[in-house]
Design a protein around this motif. Structure first.
Motif, PDB file in Angstrom:
ATOM      1  N   MET A 232      -5.103  -3.260  -7.648  1.00  0.00           N
ATOM      2  CA  MET A 232      -3.869  -2.533  -7.869  1.00  0.00           C
ATOM      3  C   MET A 232      -3.529  -2.612  -9.353  1.00  0.00           C
ATOM      4  SD  MET A 232      -1.207  -0.815  -6.880  1.00  0.00           S
ATOM      5  CE  MET A 232      -1.762  -0.692  -5.222  1.00  0.00           C
TER       6      MET A 232
ATOM      7  N   SER B 173       5.140  -9.441   1.543  1.00  0.00           N
ATOM      8  CA  SER B 173       4.643  -8.314   2.344  1.00  0.00           C
ATOM      9  C   SER B 173       5.498  -8.191   3.592  1.00  0.00           C
ATOM     10  CB  SER B 173       3.195  -8.536   2.775  1.00  0.00           C
ATOM     11  OG  SER B 173       2.340  -8.506   1.680  1.00  0.00           O
TER      12      SER B 173
ATOM     13  N   SER C  46       3.409   1.343   8.156  1.00  0.00           N
ATOM     14  CA  SER C  46       3.099   1.053   6.762  1.00  0.00           C
ATOM     15  C   SER C  46       3.498  -0.387   6.432  1.00  0.00           C
ATOM     16  CB  SER C  46       3.821   2.037   5.834  1.00  0.00           C
ATOM     17  OG  SER C  46       5.213   1.936   5.990  1.00  0.00           O
TER      18      SER C  46
ATOM     19  N   THR D 278       4.771  -1.572  -3.714  1.00  0.00           N
ATOM     20  CA  THR D 278       3.794  -0.604  -3.222  1.00  0.00           C
ATOM     21  C   THR D 278       3.997  -0.438  -1.719  1.00  0.00           C
ATOM     22  OG1 THR D 278       2.110  -2.304  -2.835  1.00  0.00           O
ATOM     23  CG2 THR D 278       2.065  -1.178  -4.966  1.00  0.00           C
TER      24      THR D 278
ATOM     25  N   GLU E 269       1.715   0.700   1.586  1.00  0.00           N
ATOM     26  CA  GLU E 269       0.375   1.007   2.072  1.00  0.00           C
ATOM     27  C   GLU E 269       0.498   1.625   3.457  1.00  0.00           C
ATOM     28  OE1 GLU E 269      -1.945  -2.582   1.941  1.00  0.00           O
ATOM     29  OE2 GLU E 269      -1.206  -3.061  -0.059  1.00  0.00           O
TER      30      GLU E 269
ATOM     31  N   GLN F  25      -4.651   5.320   6.775  1.00  0.00           N
ATOM     32  CA  GLN F  25      -5.251   6.636   6.563  1.00  0.00           C
ATOM     33  C   GLN F  25      -5.786   7.139   7.890  1.00  0.00           C
ATOM     34  OE1 GLN F  25      -5.710   8.719   3.635  1.00  0.00           O
ATOM     35  NE2 GLN F  25      -6.169  10.061   5.346  1.00  0.00           N
TER      36      GLN F  25
END
Length: 174
Positions: free
Chosen positions: A1, A16, A24, A40, A42, A45
């Protein structure tokens, strides 16, 4: 990152958390070089398994493009198509898997499309449910009518898991 401030690739995860929707992960990071903090998100996908065996990332615009063809000449706006695309993606994410067959994506489109426009639904369903005769169309129309009758009667709040796939009986005509 990479750090968005200094572009250094040495960052440390401080915290986290799974987002409220469960789809997510939010991470709080700190750059080891400039010590600035950033967040961030995440997301999983979604992948589509094509008939050829190849996989590709799910593309909402590609799904909507197919629906747009079924909606040609119908009173459906681009905003409605965008909402349909979001509903399909949400349904796929809600299924809890990362890979779907292309046919499953097409089937996931059917429920929100039946609510949006019944004619477009029949056009789209004729391809994804492989209609082979007029009887297939008649059956789908009968099931749509039964679903609408049930909704009007207050027996259901909206479509079942699939608009017509979940129905096993039809409402009396009248």
């Amino acid at each position: 990152m990479h750090c968005p401030f200094c572009k250094n690739d040495d960052t440390k995860v401080l915290d986290s958390r799974v987002a409220e929707d469960g789809g997510s992960i939010r991470r709080r990071r700190q750059c080891q070089a400039c010590e600035k903090r950033f967040t961030t998100v995440e997301m999983m996908q979604l992948m589509v398994l094509k008939r050829s065996g190849a996989t590709e990332p799910f593309n909402r615009d590609k799904a909507v493009a197919g629906v747009r063809k079924a909606c040609k000449g119908r009173p459906v706006t681009e905003d409605q198509l965008a909402c349909l695309g979001q509903a399909v993606e949400d349904a796929l994410r809600g299924a809890g898997k990362a890979e779907f067959e292309a046919h499953e994506v097409g089937m996931a489109i059917l429920a929100p499309l039946s609510e949006l426009d019944e004619v477009a639904y029949l056009r789209f369903a004729s391809v994804y449910r492989s209609f082979e005769s007029a009887e297939d169309f008649e059956s789908a129309i009968t099931q749509l009518r039964a679903e609408r009758a049930r909704e009007l009667a207050g027996l259901v709040d909206g479509p079942a898991d699939g608009p017509v796939e979940a129905l096993t009986t039809s409402a009396p005509s009248g």
